[in-house]
Design an enzyme around this catalytic site. Structure first.
Site, short mmCIF file in Angstrom:
data_model
loop_
_atom_site.label_atom_id
_atom_site.label_comp_id
_atom_site.label_asym_id
_atom_site.label_seq_id
_atom_site.Cartn_x
_atom_site.Cartn_y
_atom_site.Cartn_z
N LYS A 10 3.43 -13.77 2.09
CA LYS A 10 3.62 -13.30 0.86
C LYS A 10 2.09 -13.01 0.44
CE LYS A 10 7.74 -15.95 0.13
NZ LYS A 10 8.23 -15.00 0.51
N CYS A 11 1.30 -12.29 1.09
CA CYS A 11 -0.17 -11.89 0.73
C CYS A 11 -0.14 -10.15 0.85
CB CYS A 11 -1.00 -12.44 2.13
SG CYS A 11 -2.68 -11.77 1.79
N GLY A 12 -1.07 -9.76 -0.08
CA GLY A 12 -1.23 -8.32 -0.16
C GLY A 12 -1.52 -7.93 1.22
N PHE A 13 -2.05 -8.71 2.08
CA PHE A 13 -2.43 -7.92 3.51
C PHE A 13 -1.30 -8.24 4.44
CE2 PHE A 13 -6.91 -9.08 1.52
CZ PHE A 13 -7.29 -7.64 1.91
N THR A 14 -0.25 -8.83 4.13
CA THR A 14 1.09 -9.13 5.11
C THR A 14 1.23 -8.09 5.90
OG1 THR A 14 1.62 -11.01 3.67
CG2 THR A 14 3.23 -10.24 5.18
#
Length: 162
Positions: free
Chosen positions: A36-40
């Site tokens: 659940k990360c912007g980098f996922t």
């Protein structure tokens, strides 16, 4: 503290433990991950590297962690489902683990000892390249995507060294 990469084992996300000794002679790309990360979306690039270079001796290893922003809250089953359904992940995944501080798993303590203070993960999707002979050769922050020229060049250099 172990002195050899190949002495390390980590629990797998689902199933048997993962032994770094099984990767002797291969290049290993390790990434601390979160669902659940912007980098996922970097999972896609990691999967592409695994698909493209795996037959030539690259192992991609994902290590889910909830250490940064609580961005990996799921269970092992939820993480596995999310990774495979959303990004087609088929590379090995470790169990959710601590990757920073005094609770960091031995693999990340080893990476920190080899790479120094600047290599410590300060967010999700730090990436580490370990050579065929078990040495840390390079590391990248989340700002370097897996499909970047820098990342591919680092992997290709490590794969050429025998």
């Amino acid at each position: 503290m172990t002195s050899s990469f190949y002495d390390l084992d980590i629990p797998a996300l689902c199933g048997e433990p993962i032994s770094m000794a099984d990767f002797k002679g291969k290049v290993v790309l390790i990434a601390n991950t979160a669902s659940k990360c912007g980098f996922t979306p970097q999972y896609e690039g990691l999967q592409h590297l695994w698909s493209h270079y795996g037959k030539n001796g690259l192992v991609v290893l994902g290590v889910p962690s909830n250490d940064f922003g609580q961005q990996e809250p799921g269970t092992a089953s939820e993480i596995q489902t999310s990774c495979s359904r959303n990004y087609g992940v088929s590379f090995p995944m470790a169990a959710k683990s601590h990757v920073k501080g005094k609770d960091a798993i031995p693999l990340f303590r080893w990476l920190a000892a080899q790479g120094g203070m600047l290599s410590l993960p300060r967010w999700n999707f730090y990436k580490y390249v370990v050579s065929r002979d078990g040495k840390l050769t390079n590391w990248f922050t989340p700002l370097t995507s897996p499909d970047s020229g820098r990342m591919k060049a680092s992997i290709q250099r490590a794969m050429m060294d025998r």
